[in-house]
Design a protein around this motif. Structure first.
Motif, PDB file in Angstrom:
ATOM      1  N   UNK A 167       0.845  -1.191   0.000  1.00  0.00           N
ATOM      2  CA  UNK A 167       0.000   0.000   0.000  1.00  0.00           C
ATOM      3  C   UNK A 167       0.880   1.241   0.000  1.00  0.00           C
ATOM      4  N   UNK A 168       0.502   2.230  -0.786  1.00  0.00           N
ATOM      5  CA  UNK A 168       1.259   3.477  -0.828  1.00  0.00           C
ATOM      6  C   UNK A 168       0.349   4.603  -1.310  1.00  0.00           C
ATOM      7  N   UNK A 169       0.691   5.817  -0.909  1.00  0.00           N
ATOM      8  CA  UNK A 169      -0.051   7.002  -1.347  1.00  0.00           C
ATOM      9  C   UNK A 169       0.929   7.961  -1.998  1.00  0.00           C
ATOM     10  N   UNK A 170       0.532   8.531  -3.120  1.00  0.00           N
ATOM     11  CA  UNK A 170       1.359   9.508  -3.802  1.00  0.00           C
ATOM     12  C   UNK A 170       0.523  10.676  -4.280  1.00  0.00           C
ATOM     13  N   UNK A 171       1.213  11.679  -4.793  1.00  0.00           N
ATOM     14  CA  UNK A 171       0.563  12.862  -5.348  1.00  0.00           C
ATOM     15  C   UNK A 171       1.202  13.179  -6.689  1.00  0.00           C
ATOM     16  N   UNK A 172       0.476  13.840  -7.585  1.00  0.00           N
ATOM     17  CA  UNK A 172       1.077  14.190  -8.879  1.00  0.00           C
ATOM     18  C   UNK A 172       2.268  15.123  -8.692  1.00  0.00           C
ATOM     19  N   UNK A 173       3.302  14.922  -9.490  1.00  0.00           N
ATOM     20  CA  UNK A 173       4.449  15.827  -9.448  1.00  0.00           C
ATOM     21  C   UNK A 173       4.026  17.199  -9.964  1.00  0.00           C
ATOM     22  N   UNK A 174       4.532  18.283  -9.361  1.00  0.00           N
ATOM     23  CA  UNK A 174       4.209  19.619  -9.861  1.00  0.00           C
ATOM     24  C   UNK A 174       4.633  19.775 -11.315  1.00  0.00           C
ATOM     25  N   UNK A 175       3.838  20.483 -12.086  1.00  0.00           N
ATOM     26  CA  UNK A 175       4.144  20.692 -13.502  1.00  0.00           C
ATOM     27  C   UNK A 175       5.501  21.370 -13.665  1.00  0.00           C
ATOM     28  N   UNK A 176       6.315  20.822 -14.558  1.00  0.00           N
ATOM     29  CA  UNK A 176       7.620  21.408 -14.843  1.00  0.00           C
ATOM     30  C   UNK A 176       8.684  21.126 -13.806  1.00  0.00           C
ATOM     31  N   UNK A 177       8.384  20.275 -12.821  1.00  0.00           N
ATOM     32  CA  UNK A 177       9.350  20.012 -11.748  1.00  0.00           C
ATOM     33  C   UNK A 177      10.416  19.004 -12.156  1.00  0.00           C
ATOM     34  N   UNK A 178      10.131  18.215 -13.184  1.00  0.00           N
ATOM     35  CA  UNK A 178      11.073  17.181 -13.591  1.00  0.00           C
ATOM     36  C   UNK A 178      11.116  15.999 -12.642  1.00  0.00           C
ATOM     37  N   UNK A 179      10.125  15.874 -11.765  1.00  0.00           N
ATOM     38  CA  UNK A 179      10.125  14.801 -10.766  1.00  0.00           C
ATOM     39  C   UNK A 179       9.540  13.498 -11.294  1.00  0.00           C
ATOM     40  N   UNK A 223      -4.236  -6.854   8.829  1.00  0.00           N
ATOM     41  CA  UNK A 223      -4.285  -5.444   8.442  1.00  0.00           C
ATOM     42  C   UNK A 223      -2.958  -5.054   7.812  1.00  0.00           C
ATOM     43  N   UNK A 224      -3.009  -4.467   6.631  1.00  0.00           N
ATOM     44  CA  UNK A 224      -1.824  -3.931   5.968  1.00  0.00           C
ATOM     45  C   UNK A 224      -1.943  -2.411   5.930  1.00  0.00           C
ATOM     46  N   UNK A 225      -0.804  -1.726   6.022  1.00  0.00           N
ATOM     47  CA  UNK A 225      -0.813  -0.268   6.016  1.00  0.00           C
ATOM     48  C   UNK A 225       0.266   0.263   5.080  1.00  0.00           C
ATOM     49  N   UNK A 226       0.225   1.573   4.848  1.00  0.00           N
ATOM     50  CA  UNK A 226       1.236   2.205   4.002  1.00  0.00           C
ATOM     51  C   UNK A 226       2.577   2.311   4.713  1.00  0.00           C
ATOM     52  N   UNK A 227       2.651   1.847   5.962  1.00  0.00           N
ATOM     53  CA  UNK A 227       3.926   1.834   6.683  1.00  0.00           C
ATOM     54  C   UNK A 227       4.596   0.466   6.629  1.00  0.00           C
ATOM     55  N   UNK A 228       3.895  -0.558   6.111  1.00  0.00           N
ATOM     56  CA  UNK A 228       4.417  -1.926   6.109  1.00  0.00           C
ATOM     57  C   UNK A 228       5.462  -2.137   5.023  1.00  0.00           C
TER      58      UNK A 228
END
Length: 271
Positions: A25-37, A221-226
């Protein structure tokens, strides 16, 4: 024929290692535009207000949540309902691990655990939405996450209030990569979540947990910390994403460089 068997074995080992390289399990966010990430925003080592390690910072309205099926996973999300071979699995409150979850969790799928600043629970309950849905439960003291996790340290009841959102179960039909390295490939699903109703919240922190049932009919139970080298979670902040603070060694080198530049300028003036 021997070569074909050897190559097949190597390919299988590579596939297995790639799958295990991707967190369950993991959570992410879109990279900022033009960041090159890349596709996903970088995970920062340390952040302030709130204090958190290995979290992606965003000021946008979108999250990605990835769920991965391991070699022995039958179901990932909420309660396993049985398939004729294995019986129905336990629901959230029926598991005996610590902490025991409230019966309000029963019947729900994977749960997005949302931390907001202490004292802001009432306003967050009436405004914050995930995919146009309000939280199904809230708690001023307990996140029901591993070690009662919350941003800012070990006293969640004085730091954060918590909201819980049902984000459903994960399918086993797509490819999921590691959001940090943006490499690896495992079978599962990536959910896109749209945030709205931020109100006056200064920050919001997101974690995720789900019930995983294996081929032996065991549920846990699984978590995003596992099993993650970092937390693989996200912090929303009201304003542009903050930048990482340079390491002390980097600051020292920068200082020496500036001193050298100043000395050079003074020498040139004397000439």
């Amino acid at each position: 024929m021997k070569h074909k068997v050897l190559y097949t074995g190597i390919a299988a080992l590579f596939a297995a290692s790639s799958a295990w390289a991707v967190p369950v399990l993991q959570i992410g966010a879109p990279a900022p535009a033009g960041s090159g990430e890349g596709t996903y925003a970088d995970y920062q080592g340390d952040t302030k207000n709130p204090t958190e390690k290995d979290t992606a910072i965003t000021s946008g309205d979108k999250l990605y949540v990835g769920g991965v099926y391991g070699p022995n996973t039958l179901f990932l999300g909420g309660q396993f309902l049985g398939n004729g071979t294995y019986p129905t699995g336990p629901d959230w409150s029926q598991l005996t691990d610590d902490p025991v979850r409230p019966t309000a969790f029963d019947g729900h799928g994977a749960i997005l655990v949302v931390s907001v600043p202490d004292g802001s629970l009432a306003s967050a309950l009436s405004s914050l939405q995930i995919n146009n849905q309000f939280a199904f439960y809230s708690d001023a003291d307990n996140s029901y996450f591993v070690n009662n996790h919350a941003p800012l340290g070990s006293s969640p009841s004085t730091i954060s209030d918590f909201l819980f959102f049902d984000i459903g179960s994960f399918g086993n039909t797509g490819n999921v990569s590691d959001f940090v390295t943006e490499s690896g490939s495992a079978s599962g699903e990536i959910k896109e979540l749209i945030l709205s109703g931020f109100g006056t919240l200064a920050w919001i922190h997101f974690d995720v947990m789900a019930l995983e049932t294996d081929s032996q009919g065991q549920t846990r139970v699984k978590t995003s910390a596992d099993g993650n080298p970092g937390s693989h979670d996200v912090t929303w902040k009201d304003g542009p994403p903050s930048q990482e603070i340079p390491e002390p060694g980097t600051l020292a080198l920068l200082g020496l460089g500036l001193l050298g530049f100043g000395a050079s300028r003074r020498y040139q003036k004397k000439k």
